[in-house]
Design an enzyme around this catalytic site. Sequence first.
Site, short mmCIF file in Angstrom:
data_model
loop_
_atom_site.label_atom_id
_atom_site.label_comp_id
_atom_site.label_asym_id
_atom_site.label_seq_id
_atom_site.Cartn_x
_atom_site.Cartn_y
_atom_site.Cartn_z
N ASN A 136 49.31 43.70 24.02
CA ASN A 136 49.25 44.09 25.44
C ASN A 136 50.48 43.57 26.21
OD1 ASN A 136 47.34 45.27 27.62
ND2 ASN A 136 48.00 43.33 28.50
N TYR B 105 49.03 33.19 24.50
CA TYR B 105 49.37 33.70 25.84
C TYR B 105 50.75 33.21 26.25
CZ TYR B 105 49.81 33.63 30.90
OH TYR B 105 50.32 33.75 32.17
N SER C 55 55.58 32.26 33.11
CA SER C 55 54.64 31.16 33.33
C SER C 55 55.32 29.83 33.04
CB SER C 55 53.46 31.36 32.38
OG SER C 55 52.78 30.15 32.17
N PHE D 211 53.80 28.33 38.48
CA PHE D 211 53.00 27.16 38.15
C PHE D 211 51.53 27.53 38.39
CE2 PHE D 211 55.94 23.89 36.68
CZ PHE D 211 57.08 24.67 36.70
N LYS E 95 54.60 35.10 26.77
CA LYS E 95 55.52 35.01 27.92
C LYS E 95 56.90 34.55 27.45
CE LYS E 95 52.67 36.28 31.11
NZ LYS E 95 52.89 37.45 31.94
N PHE F 31 53.59 42.54 36.78
CA PHE F 31 52.52 41.52 36.75
C PHE F 31 51.53 41.79 35.60
CE2 PHE F 31 53.87 41.78 41.17
CZ PHE F 31 53.96 40.46 41.55
P1 NAD Z 1 45.20 39.32 36.80
O1 NAD Z 1 44.48 39.46 35.51
O2 NAD Z 1 44.41 39.13 38.02
O3 NAD Z 1 46.16 40.57 37.02
C1 NAD Z 1 46.77 41.26 35.95
C2 NAD Z 1 46.50 42.73 36.17
O4 NAD Z 1 47.13 43.48 35.13
C3 NAD Z 1 45.01 43.07 36.14
O5 NAD Z 1 44.69 43.80 37.29
C4 NAD Z 1 44.84 43.93 34.87
O6 NAD Z 1 43.85 44.91 35.05
C5 NAD Z 1 46.23 44.50 34.71
N1 NAD Z 1 46.63 44.81 33.32
C6 NAD Z 1 46.56 43.99 32.24
N2 NAD Z 1 47.04 44.63 31.16
C7 NAD Z 1 47.42 45.87 31.58
C8 NAD Z 1 47.99 47.00 30.92
N3 NAD Z 1 48.24 47.00 29.60
N4 NAD Z 1 48.27 48.11 31.65
C9 NAD Z 1 48.01 48.13 32.98
N5 NAD Z 1 47.47 47.09 33.65
C10 NAD Z 1 47.16 45.99 32.95
O7 NAD Z 1 46.26 38.14 36.61
P2 NAD Z 1 47.12 37.39 37.72
O8 NAD Z 1 46.58 36.02 37.86
O9 NAD Z 1 47.27 38.26 38.91
O10 NAD Z 1 48.49 37.28 36.93
C11 NAD Z 1 49.56 38.18 37.18
C12 NAD Z 1 50.70 37.82 36.25
O11 NAD Z 1 51.11 36.48 36.49
C13 NAD Z 1 50.36 37.89 34.77
O12 NAD Z 1 51.47 38.39 34.08
C14 NAD Z 1 50.09 36.46 34.40
O13 NAD Z 1 50.35 36.21 33.04
C15 NAD Z 1 51.10 35.75 35.28
N6 NAD Z 1 50.74 34.35 35.57
C16 NAD Z 1 49.53 34.08 36.14
C17 NAD Z 1 49.18 32.76 36.41
C18 NAD Z 1 47.84 32.41 37.00
O14 NAD Z 1 47.45 31.24 36.93
N7 NAD Z 1 47.12 33.34 37.62
C19 NAD Z 1 50.07 31.71 36.12
C20 NAD Z 1 51.30 32.03 35.52
C21 NAD Z 1 51.62 33.37 35.27
N1 UFG Z 2 40.22 22.12 33.91
C1 UFG Z 2 39.04 21.43 33.76
N2 UFG Z 2 37.88 22.14 33.75
C2 UFG Z 2 37.84 23.50 33.87
C3 UFG Z 2 39.07 24.19 34.03
C4 UFG Z 2 40.24 23.47 34.04
O1 UFG Z 2 39.02 20.21 33.62
O2 UFG Z 2 36.75 24.08 33.83
C5 UFG Z 2 41.48 21.36 33.92
C6 UFG Z 2 42.36 21.76 32.77
O3 UFG Z 2 42.06 21.01 31.63
C7 UFG Z 2 43.75 21.49 33.34
C8 UFG Z 2 43.59 21.73 34.85
O4 UFG Z 2 42.19 21.67 35.10
O5 UFG Z 2 44.08 20.17 33.11
C9 UFG Z 2 44.12 23.07 35.29
O6 UFG Z 2 43.57 24.06 34.45
P1 UFG Z 2 43.69 25.62 34.78
O7 UFG Z 2 42.95 26.35 33.70
O8 UFG Z 2 43.29 25.89 36.18
O9 UFG Z 2 45.27 25.88 34.69
P2 UFG Z 2 46.29 25.72 33.49
O10 UFG Z 2 47.35 24.77 33.95
O11 UFG Z 2 45.61 25.40 32.22
O12 UFG Z 2 46.89 27.19 33.32
C10 UFG Z 2 47.22 28.00 34.46
C11 UFG Z 2 47.01 29.47 34.11
C12 UFG Z 2 48.05 29.97 33.13
C13 UFG Z 2 49.40 29.64 33.65
C14 UFG Z 2 49.54 28.17 33.94
C15 UFG Z 2 50.89 27.93 34.55
O13 UFG Z 2 45.73 29.67 33.56
O14 UFG Z 2 47.94 31.37 33.01
O15 UFG Z 2 48.53 27.77 34.85
O16 UFG Z 2 51.04 26.62 34.91
F1 UFG Z 2 50.34 30.03 32.74
#
Ligand code: NAD
Ligand code: UFG
Length: 337
Positions: free
Chosen positions: A99, A149, A124, A178, A153, A80
């Site tokens: 990273n 970003y 993602s 998603f 991925k 993750f």
């Molecule tokens: P998050 O930032 O809450 O969790 C990521 C964790 O990784 C954090 O705790 C951070 O401290 C740790 N980390 C980052 N770089 C590191 C490194 N070099 N070494 C050790 N630890 C490190 O994010 P999340 O929302 O839990 O996302 C988890 C994964 O899912 C990520 O890979 C993210 O890209 C992916 N993802 C998240 C979303 C979303 O909307 N949250 C959507 C699609 C994919």
């Molecule tokens: N949005 C706003 N105002 C805000 C934040 C978001 O209008 O302050 C809108 C955005 O424009 C977008 C929707 O709400 O249309 C959702 O935005 P999010 O930032 O919540 O989510 P994204 O779809 O942009 O991206 C998220 C995560 C990514 C991940 C992706 C996967 O941030 O890490 O979903 O679908 F890869």
Amino acid sequence: MAILVTGGAGYIGSHTVLILLKYGIEVVILDNLCNASHKIINRLEKITNKKLIFIENNIVNRICLKNLFKKYDISTVMHFAALKSINDSLHQPLLYYSNNVTGTIILLEEMLSANIRNFIFSSSATVYGIDSPIPYCETNSIGHTTNPYSTSKLMIEFIIRDFVKVNPSFKAVALRYFNPVGAHESGELGENSTGVPNNLLPYIAQVALGRLKKLNIFGNNYNTPDGTAQRDYLHVIDLAEGHLNVLNHLPKIKGYKVYNFGSGKIFSVLEVIKIFEKISGKKILFEYKPRREGDLPSFWADTSLAKNELGWQAKRDIYTMIRDMWNWYIKNPNGLN
Ligand code: NAD
Ligand code: UFG
């Protein structure tokens, strides 16, 4: 045998750790806490009443990985750990590539030399890019990403695919998430955002808590029913449970596989605001702003592959997601920082 969970103190990782522990699976957490707090580990210990193995370190630290793989009997790595802000990545591309991409390469190299062969990667939905037909299906081509970003991925997916080709004893699964939202129903664990949130629901919650004045809606002229962008939201616990399905399915997997993890349902920004207002009883002030760079109008998952092969589908609806998220914010208005 244990699972190494990199990024296990983060939002999705910590909820997955909770599910793994619930099913009696041993876990080792590796996280450098760059976007998390040690308090998450304490909360996990409180909820599960278990002492956790937590290593505060960076996935790029080879010595740490070598020692960890020697010390613990790791069967599978759930990866993750990553930096995840689309917006920050536009300003700090090298940080994101180093990273996320370099970190994953080092992790794979060290897994190979320690003879650990199972890898589950957090990808993602944004890898589908701007040209992909919707709903997104795993057979769609990927590319044309809109920010570093998402490109990180995409690059990692290609790296894993190529790596597994020449290491056929390796099993690797990329999960294209998603939009995860929600929190554990106890309100003890949730998304511990620091600073001004980038994502929609954490931002709305901050407005409801009175921390931020109003929500900026990025774009109201999209080609969608109400003009605001639509996303496929899924409950973080559904997402976490899906990892267990993948784990159980690993023996049947050969080589590299990809699955969408979404709900298959979409909601617009305005619809999300309405549901939030109904659940919280709070009015969300908003203002329309120009579209955010790199945003897409609307996308959702074709969920049939995960359903047919893994037996997994999202069960919790948007009301449950928002109710659980709001419960987390009410109980932890200052986060855990
Ligand atoms: P998050 O930032 O809450 O969790 C990521 C964790 O990784 C954090 O705790 C951070 O401290 C740790 N980390 C980052 N770089 C590191 C490194 N070099 N070494 C050790 N630890 C490190 O994010 P999340 O929302 O839990 O996302 C988890 C994964 O899912 C990520 O890979 C993210 O890209 C992916 N993802 C998240 C979303 C979303 O909307 N949250 C959507 C699609 C994919
Ligand atoms: N949005 C706003 N105002 C805000 C934040 C978001 O209008 O302050 C809108 C955005 O424009 C977008 C929707 O709400 O249309 C959702 O935005 P999010 O930032 O919540 O989510 P994204 O779809 O942009 O991206 C998220 C995560 C990514 C991940 C992706 C996967 O941030 O890490 O979903 O679908 F890869």
